[in-house]
Design a protein around this motif. Structure first.
Motif, PDB file in Angstrom:
ATOM      1  N   GLN A 239       1.702   2.870  69.102  1.00 67.08           N
ATOM      2  CA  GLN A 239       0.272   2.319  68.924  1.00 67.08           C
ATOM      3  C   GLN A 239       0.037   1.942  67.337  1.00 67.08           C
ATOM      4  O   GLN A 239       0.192   2.976  66.435  1.00 67.08           O
ATOM      5  N   GLU A 277      -6.880  -4.810  72.905  1.00 63.57           N
ATOM      6  CA  GLU A 277      -5.446  -4.270  72.855  1.00 63.57           C
ATOM      7  C   GLU A 277      -4.528  -5.703  72.969  1.00 63.57           C
ATOM      8  O   GLU A 277      -5.016  -6.275  73.892  1.00 63.57           O
ATOM      9  N   THR A 288       1.727  -1.760  70.700  1.00 60.57           N
ATOM     10  CA  THR A 288       0.517  -2.206  71.153  1.00 60.57           C
ATOM     11  C   THR A 288      -0.356  -2.354  69.658  1.00 60.57           C
ATOM     12  O   THR A 288      -0.563  -1.557  68.994  1.00 60.57           O
ATOM     13  N   ARG A 313      -9.403   5.835  68.241  1.00 57.16           N
ATOM     14  CA  ARG A 313      -8.330   5.647  68.536  1.00 57.16           C
ATOM     15  C   ARG A 313      -7.127   5.822  67.366  1.00 57.16           C
ATOM     16  O   ARG A 313      -5.845   5.719  67.363  1.00 57.16           O
ATOM     17  N   ALA A 317      -3.214   7.141  66.761  1.00 55.67           N
ATOM     18  CA  ALA A 317      -2.083   6.160  66.606  1.00 55.67           C
ATOM     19  C   ALA A 317      -1.111   6.708  65.707  1.00 55.67           C
ATOM     20  O   ALA A 317      -1.013   7.616  65.273  1.00 55.67           O
TER      21      ALA A 317
END
Length: 464
Positions: A239, A277, A288, A313, A317
């Motif tokens: 991520q 995304e 991603t 997020r 990550a």
């Protein structure tokens, strides 16, 4: 098949079944979406041979492709000419009798063949994952192999494919079954000691040897669990979150890295209100990229919700790209990224502007780039690929790749830890070993997984 006994016919000209036949026949398109050069339609169930004789006239020899006309049961009209294969159970994917019809891949042809099969009594369209569910129910696959197959179908990168193959091929189940067998032997020896302690043929030092083996096993499982954190991340993807003030160039960079227009780019601050995304394959590793709302103090209600999601997020990550643009408006400028980011790279955007960027010391690494001219974009892409390889690469052994596996392994480790506490009674410690073995059994579906099955098989598409 030549010489086969003819089935009786009903009034519609359809062969009927003898007494005692039972169980649904299922069918579905198992190949990719149509139109295509060839479409594969799969059937499974106890009356597969009956269905083939109904639509083909005869059943082909086992495991040999035979060219047959497919005829509608009601009027005998030819629907298509196809290669037909028959796999008698239990040596088949589902463990039942299975057939495959390799017909032409046009939409009208496939629709007509599926409609023809639905005319045969007892045949119905398969539900999601029903073929694989039957393979599990008939002991052709364990739950780890089922999940590995689902991951193999969903794999988007080479690294994900290799990980899924090791699980679908049974390598992971073999490891857990081996650990479970060792626990079963340890329990048997411990229970023999306290059940037959007065017998001469039970060695006095058996308990010490058992607990040494349990300690070794606990070390192996702990190492496996630690290594599996990378495998779990490989399955979901690394991520990478793009963070920064409005108009710092986050959406433009996302589009440049994705090599297509994914996000809307305008001069107006606050254009991105929600998380966007993009899934990428960087040198075989899944990444991603997450575009987020710009961070600023003066924001409306909707924009504040976007900022909250952006920060959430970023907190989860693996890497945060902190974007900084030259000469930002004071109202849009933020002093720096939120604290606590796992890894942070500073990205100085709009390098073609030739101006000064604020706060030059932020970030573990720094990149200067221009989306407009392409300067620095390839260097950033290479660095992201290296970061992904460092985080999820080098997995050369079967590892747990799902949260479900990790939870059961953690329960197993805790039970083994309890069993190694010497002040506890021998009977209680033997029970701890039983709990540890049961947790391992749950991973492969050996015990107590009925409540999970519907959830797991819904991951599959119809026809698998």
């Amino acid at each position: 098949m030549p010489g086969a006994k003819e089935k009786p016919m009903d009034e519609a000209g359809i062969r009927t079944l003898g007494s005692g036949a039972g169980g649904d026949m299922i069918f579905a398109l198992s190949s990719g979406p149509v139109p295509a050069g060839v479409a594969v339609i799969r059937l499974s169930g106890p009356r597969t041979r009956f269905v083939l004789e109904t639509i083909c006239g005869t059943c082909p020899p086992p495991r040999r492709a035979s060219l047959r006309d497919l005829r509608r049961p009601a009027d005998g009209a030819v629907v298509d000419r196809a290669l037909v294969l028959w796999f008698p159970g239990p040596a088949s994917f589902t463990g039942e009798d299975v057939a495959e019809l390799q017909c032409h891949g046009g939409r009208a042809v496939v629709a007509a063949v599926l409609e023809m099969l639905a005319m045969v009594p007892g045949c119905r369209m398969a539900e999601q994952g029903e073929f694989t569910r039957r393979a599990f129910d008939n002991d052709r696959m364990d739950l780890l192999e089922v999940e590995g197959l689902a991951d193999l179908i969903a794999a988007e990168t080479e690294a994900q494919r290799r990980l899924a193959m090791s699980q679908a091929g049974g390598a992971l189940a073999a490891i857990y079954d081996g650990w479970r067998d060792r626990l079963t032997r340890a329990r048997a020896l411990i229970e023999a000691e306290f059940d037959f302690s007065d017998e001469e043929d039970v060695p006095d030092d058996v308990s010490a040897a058992v607990w040494e083996e349990v300690a070794r096993l606990r070390t192996e499982i702990a190492r496996h669990l630690e290594r599996s954190q990378r495998a779990e991340r490989l399955r979901s993807g690394v991520q990478v979150v793009l963070l920064g003030a409005p108009n710092a160039g986050k959406s433009s960079l996302l589009n440049a890295l994705a090599r297509r227009d994914v996000a809307i780019v305008t001069e107006e601050a606050g254009t991105t209100r929600d998380v966007i995304e993009v899934h990428m394959d960087l040198d075989g590793y899944p990444v991603t990229l997450v575009d987020t709302a710009g961070l600023r103090e003066e924001a409306g209600l909707v924009e504040r919700e976007g900022i909250r999601r952006a920060l959430a997020r970023a907190g989860d990550a693996d890497l945060v790209l902190w974007l900084v643009a030259p000469q930002m408006d004071a109202a849009d400028r933020v002093t720096g990224p939120p604290e606590g980011s796992t890894a942070l790279w500073r990205i100085e955007t709009k390098a073609d502007a030739g101006e000064i960027w604020p706060d030059a010391g932020t970030g573990e690494q720094a990149f200067r780039l221009s989306v407009r001219s392409g300067e620095g974009v390839d260097a950033l892409m290479s660095a992201l690929a290296a970061f992904a390889a460092d985080h999820v690469g080098g997995l050369d052994e079967p590892l747990a790749a799902r949260e479900r596996h990790r939870r059961h392994l953690e329960v197993c480790l805790a039970a083994l830890g309890d069993a190694l506490v010497e002040r506890r009674s021998l009977e209680i410690r033997a029970e701890d070993l039983r709990r540890a073995g049961e947790s391992l059994g749950r991973i492969a579906g050996r015990v107590g997984v009925e409540d999970l099955l519907d959830v797991i098989f819904r991951e599959f598409c119809i026809g698998k």
